[in-house]
Design an enzyme around this catalytic site. Structure first.
Site, short mmCIF file in Angstrom:
data_model
loop_
_atom_site.label_atom_id
_atom_site.label_comp_id
_atom_site.label_asym_id
_atom_site.label_seq_id
_atom_site.Cartn_x
_atom_site.Cartn_y
_atom_site.Cartn_z
N ASP A 77 -6.02 -3.58 -2.24
CA ASP A 77 -4.92 -3.24 -1.18
C ASP A 77 -4.32 -4.48 -0.70
OD1 ASP A 77 -3.89 -2.25 1.34
OD2 ASP A 77 -4.65 -0.52 0.64
N SER A 115 1.04 -1.05 0.20
CA SER A 115 0.03 -0.05 0.06
C SER A 115 0.80 1.23 0.09
CB SER A 115 -0.98 -0.02 1.15
OG SER A 115 -1.91 0.85 1.13
#
Length: 753
Positions: A231, A85
């Site tokens: 993510d 991320s």
């Protein structure tokens, strides 16, 4: 003799013990490969491999930059970088070869408020798209295709985020194998179908970063090799195992994931949902952390008061990372090299970052229906010159401002020793045509409330030249039906023709001298018009139109007046319109101007001849959180002979506050206004404001009546917010004509017609 041998043996053991203590003391101070005495024989390949593992955590990931500063200060060699991320963004940039200061400067250059706005700034939108802001009460839309109705796969499509990542990562775009970067790198994403962690080690670097940070429901998944990636924090937020598989011996782990909330903070569904997400990511992360040894370093930056959405607080978060690394100074120092050894280590790293690549060719990969050569005209990058990143971004924003694509991004490719600029214009698969949904509410104490629901269908590309069809249906207090066709005539969209037809209505009050409502009436008007025009630099439009309309006046409350309720209109208009406002609801910069001459003629169907002129000028300026907005309006009927259906109707919030909406009517109107408001808080997705306005003006039927003594002084105090349903205002207005009103408005306060 035997006693001598014993003494010798005892001496030898004592000497060995002393040497062992010295060696142990040295090993605690620094690794054996870092001794100054070994600089001349230092072999960088023989030392243990050190991996930097950076977790996800949204904005909290800015702390990684502070940690990098400490790592460079201590001359710690990094051989592997793995990130999830936000950790993949900072880690990927470091792996290209950018310094911590360069990464920080890149972060500072991004408008973090605009990054989470799905639309191009109004500066870059086509004039056609700018006028939409005065028509729609909400920018939310639903896709319509042959397969039915579709919703966006994310709250936003991510154009601004992708463009920001392109700006940061372009120096490494020509490298598609992440092992060939300055430092070998991996980004971690999650397969949304299986929940498995996906390790990304090749391809477009910015795309890998984008996939790694694609928060489910907020950003659309990224397609990669048949998978939909989201993510990486879901699958593996602290990917120590990935670094270990790449050959790492020692790990520096930076954990910026959100801490678990206490019981007293779990009082809402949002808080509980966030806690569940944190628990899921923590379980995998804690398993990874348990695999570490005493020789590894774990850094956990503080600032629990700053959450994953605190993108505007990047400076404080960077500092928090630096401070957390300082607390681990002694442990980190055991991994440092001498200055000479660090130079040897640095000299062995490949230099791949190309900050000013020269562009040898340009290629457009266009998935929309618009012609490629139309889009090519917008790209101003010169072949044979270094890449002008800022100008390219502006050009791509202009293309995106046409509102025909889901994203417009770029990459660099190496072909036969030449560097190419590749522009990717992706179609909006979920919404080739779309519906805008809106809701308008006006509540005023004296006349109650009016509410209207809008449904607007748009086909933005009925042909390859950018032709557009639109149909609007509104039901409720002020129903309407409108059909509109718009056709650009040239490849730069400077010339156009348009035609529209439909039915509109609106309600207005008739009051007595004491401002009491005697009548509540409605105008119902059917119309058709044709227009042609010229647009200048997407900021100014000159339009000539022919129109024909007929209508009826209906009394909703009170006695029907004796005048003829029917009317006919017909004639032509010339309008010059200028618009550079950054926002039409709560403008903070820019200007808006309008000059229009409207001529009704009996020969073209009007009841009789009359001419009207409208002029308005507005502008805004902002200092920090404070904005000053000014506006002036002059409207006049040249021969003072406009019929009831053509009188200038004003009154209401910010339009001589204190009066009701459209309460005032006359042959002439004038307004001078100043509003002052302040941005409240730092909620990026819900901007809120509080302020007040000062206004003066009036309507008149005779020019002889126009004077300073015959104007009304008015003002208001208000709070407002840009909500997902449109702008919301709660206000109190009053004036020196003994009139005051409480307003609750949801919907646009501006109109250009």
């Amino acid at each position: 003799m035997q006693s001598g041998i014993c003494i010798y043996r005892q001496y030898k053991l004592t000497t060995l013990a002393t040497l062992l203590v010295v060696l142990l003391s040295c090993s605690r101070a620094a690794p054996v490969w870092a001794s100054e005495a070994t600089d001349s024989v230092f072999n960088n390949t023989l030392r243990p491999k050190i991996a930097l593992v950076l977790s996800g955590g949204g904005a909290r990931g800015f702390a990684h930059i502070g940690v990098l500063k400490k790592i460079e200060e201590l001359r710690i060699p990094i051989d592997i970088v793995v990130g999830t991320s936000m950790g993949s963004i900072v880690g990927g940039l470091y792996a290209i070869g950018l310094s911590p200061d360069e990464i920080e400067n890149g972060v500072r250059s991004i408008d973090w408020e605009q990054v989470f706005n799905d639309f191009a700034k109004r500066d870059f939108r086509s004039f056609r798209r700018k006028t939409d802001d005065y028509l729609f009460t909400s920018a939310n839309r639903v896709g319509v295709s042959r397969d039915g109705v579709k919703l966006s796969p994310g709250l936003i499509e991510g154009q601004q985020i992708e463009l920001a990542l392109d700006r940061l990562a372009y120096p490494g775009f020509h490298i598609t194998d992440f092992d060939e970067l300055h430092i070998p790198f991996r980004a971690i994403a999650t397969d949304i179908e299986t929940g498995d962690a996906i390790v990304l080690g090749e391809g477009n670097l910015a795309k890998a970063m984008r996939a790694s940070m694609s928060i489910p429901a907020a950003l659309p998944p990224v397609k990669h090799e048949g998978k939909l990636l989201v993510d990486g924090g879901i699958g593996n937020n602290i990917p120590i195992d990935v670094a270990r598989d790449m050959g790492a011996d020692i790990f520096i782990v930076v954990d910026v994931s959100a801490p678990l909330a206490d019981q007293e903070d779990l009082e809402s569904s949002i808080g509980i949902t966030s806690q569940l997400t944190t628990i899921l990511t923590r379980r995998v992360a804690d398993q990874q952390l348990q695999s570490l040894t005493d020789g590894d370093v774990v850094i956990v930056p503080g600032r629990e008061d700053l959450g994953s959405s605190s993108f505007l607080e990047y400076a404080q978060l960077i500092q928090a990372g630096l401070e957390a690394a300082e607390e681990k100074h002694q442990q980190l120092q055991t991994l440092s090299l001498t200055a000479g050894q660090y130079r040897i280590y640095k000299s062995g790293l490949p230099v791949v970052a190309r900050r000013k690549p020269v562009i040898d060719f340009i290629e457009i990969k266009n998935q929309t229906r618009l012609q490629d050569d139309i889009l090519a005209l917008i790209i101003s990058q010169t072949i044979g010159e270094p890449l002008d990143v800022l100008q390219l971004e502006r050009d791509l924003q202009v293309i995106y401002g046409l509102d025909l694509s889901s994203s417009v991004v770029y990459g660099l490719e190496e072909r036969d020793g030449k560097t190419g600029l590749i522009v990717y214009i992706r179609k909006r698969e979920w919404a080739p045509t779309y519906l805008n949904l809106g809701f308008t509410l006006r509540s005023e104490f004296e006349v109650g409330s009016t509410a209207t629901i809008d449904l607007v269908y748009t086909n933005p590309t009925i042909n390859s030249l950018g032709g557009e069809f639109r149909a609007t249906v509104a039901g409720g207090s002020e129903p309407r039906l409108m059909l509109d066709v718009y056709q650009p005539l040239d490849k730069r969209f400077n010339y156009f023709v348009t035609g529209d037809a439909g039915f509109v209505s609106y309600i207005f009050p008739i009051t007595d001298n004491s401002n009491n409502v005697d009548l509540l009436q409605r105008f119902e008007r059917s119309f058709v018009s044709l227009a042609a025009g010229r647009i200048f630099r997407q900021n100014t439009e000159l339009r000539l139109s022919l129109f024909r309309a007929d209508g009826h006046t209906e009394t909703l409350v009170g006695l029907q007046p004796a005048t003829d309720p029917d009317f006919d209109e017909g004639g032509y208009k010339i309008r010059l319109l200028h618009d550079t406002l950054d926002n039409v609801d709560f403008p903070r910069s820019g200007a808006h101007g309008r000059l229009e001459w409207s001529a009704n003629r009996e020969d073209l169907g009007a009841d009789f001849d009359y001419d009207q002129v409208r002029f308005s000028l507005a502008g805004a300026g902002t200092w920090r959180r404070y904005t000053v907005f000014g506006r002036s309006i002059i409207e006049t009927t040249l021969d003072e002979n406009a019929p009831n259906n053509a009188l200038f109707r004003h009154g209401g919030f910010l339009n001589l506050s204190g009066f009701l909406n459209r309460q005032l009517a006359g042959q002439h109107f004038g307004l001078l206004e100043a509003a002052f408001y302040r941005r409240l808080g730092n909620i990026t997705l819900l901007p809120m404001y509080a302020g007040f306005s000062l206004e003066t003006g009036n309507v008149w039927d005779d020019r002889d009546q126009i004077s300073v003594d015959n104007t009304v002084l008015a003002g208001s105090v208000f709070v407002g917010a840009n909500t997902i349903l449109g702008p919301l205002y709660v206000a109190c207005g009053l004036n020196d004509a003994d009139s005051s009103t409480i307003y609750l408005y949801l919907g646009r306060q501006w109109s250009i017609d």
